[in-house]
Each structure stands twice: as C-alpha cells, then as structure tokens.
Design a protein around this motif. Structure first.
Motif, short mmCIF file in Angstrom:
data_model
loop_
_atom_site.label_atom_id
_atom_site.label_comp_id
_atom_site.label_asym_id
_atom_site.label_seq_id
_atom_site.Cartn_x
_atom_site.Cartn_y
_atom_site.Cartn_z
N ASP A 1 0.85 -1.18 0.00
CA ASP A 1 0.00 0.00 0.00
C ASP A 1 0.89 1.24 0.00
OD1 ASP A 1 -2.11 1.77 0.22
OD2 ASP A 1 -3.10 0.65 1.82
N ARG A 2 0.27 2.37 -0.09
CA ARG A 2 0.97 3.65 -0.08
C ARG A 2 2.02 3.70 1.02
NH1 ARG A 2 -2.09 9.38 0.04
NH2 ARG A 2 -0.34 10.61 0.73
N MET A 3 3.18 4.26 0.70
CA MET A 3 4.26 4.37 1.66
C MET A 3 4.79 5.80 1.62
SD MET A 3 7.73 2.11 1.97
CE MET A 3 6.87 0.63 2.42
N ASP A 4 4.53 6.54 2.68
CA ASP A 4 5.02 7.91 2.78
C ASP A 4 6.17 7.96 3.77
OD1 ASP A 4 3.00 8.88 1.08
OD2 ASP A 4 1.61 9.09 2.75
N PHE A 5 7.21 8.70 3.42
CA PHE A 5 8.36 8.87 4.29
C PHE A 5 8.23 10.24 4.94
CE2 PHE A 5 9.55 5.79 1.12
CZ PHE A 5 10.17 4.80 1.87
N HIS A 6 7.98 10.26 6.24
CA HIS A 6 7.68 11.50 6.96
C HIS A 6 8.91 12.23 7.47
CE1 HIS A 6 3.44 10.58 6.73
NE2 HIS A 6 3.72 9.36 7.14
#
Length: 149
Positions: free
Chosen positions: A57-62
């Motif tokens: 699924d979507r993977m955001d790097f914060h």
C-alpha cells in the motif's frame, strides 16, 4: 488459530554508511526492503507456510533517519483472505543512546502463502482476542480507513 499478538515482530537496523543516500540519511529503498522482510516473517508465522509479497500500500516517508541512528520496524498480521495475509508495518527512527523514537513510515503489505510449487495455499483464520490484539488490529484498520477516504 493464530492470534494477532502471535504475529507481532519488531526488529532494529542501525543505519550504516552503505544504507545511506547522498544526504547521509537512510535510503528509502532500504527501509522498504527491511519492512518487506519483517512483514514476510510475520505473515509466515501466521500462515505456517512460505509467503511472498503480493502488494504494498501507499508508503510515505515522513522524516529522514541519519546515519548512526536506528530504524525500528514493527509488523503484525491484522487480516486474512483465502490465501492472502495482510500485514501492518510501521517504521520509526530511534536514537541509539536515549531510545527516543519518532514514526517515519507506515504501510500495509499483502503477502500470499504458497506451497513448494509456488501455488497459493489457504491460510488459517485470524483470532482477535485480548486487549493487545484488539488495539493492534484497530490501529491497522483505522490506518486503512484513513487511506480510503
């Protein structure tokens, strides 16, 4: 039948220079690889069979994780299909001297249980019993609901 808490795994990787990008922080591909490896182990613990990655699924790097700090990844199974295993994964950066953590990345991976010929095989039903199991599963389901909106 395996419980959510039976599938909970946590691992740590210290970010070395060979894990870093040009900016001295962990390369996102390494974090994704570590999440995939730990997620597969969680899925196999649940299924009792080898498991392969079917989707991410979507993977955001914060936030970045600098060289010398630690990436902590936790994984647990929160749902299942006929042969699929849904795993929730969360990565955090950890200061190795203080243990202080900040969440950096969160995602859900789907794995498929396979036999020795690579064909999908059925997985057991997931048991959600006890407060810890319910809390983990609800966190994963809430994350998924937030992505669907």
């Amino acid at each position: 039948m395996p419980r959510v808490s039976d599938t909970y795994l946590e691992n740590r990787w210290r970010v070395q220079p060979n894990h870093a990008n040009n900016y001295g922080t962990v390369h996102g591909g390494n974090v994704m690889k570590w999440m995939d490896e730990l997620g597969a182990m969680s899925a196999m613990r649940f299924a009792g069979e080898p498991c392969v990655t079917a989707s991410i699924d979507r993977m955001d790097f914060h936030r970045p994780v600098p060289t010398g700090e630690v990436v902590v990844i936790e994984a647990f199974v929160y749902d299942e299909g006929r042969s699929s295993v849904n795993v929730h994964l969360r990565a955090a950066r950890e200061n190795p001297r203080t243990g202080e953590q900040e969440m950096t990345t969160e995602s859900q991976f789907v794995f498929v249980a396979i036999d020795e010929d690579g064909s999908p095989v059925p997985v057991p039903d997931l048991t959600v019993e006890g407060e810890r199991c319910r809390e983990l599963r609800e966190r994963a389901l809430e994350w998924r609901r937030d992505r669907e909106e």
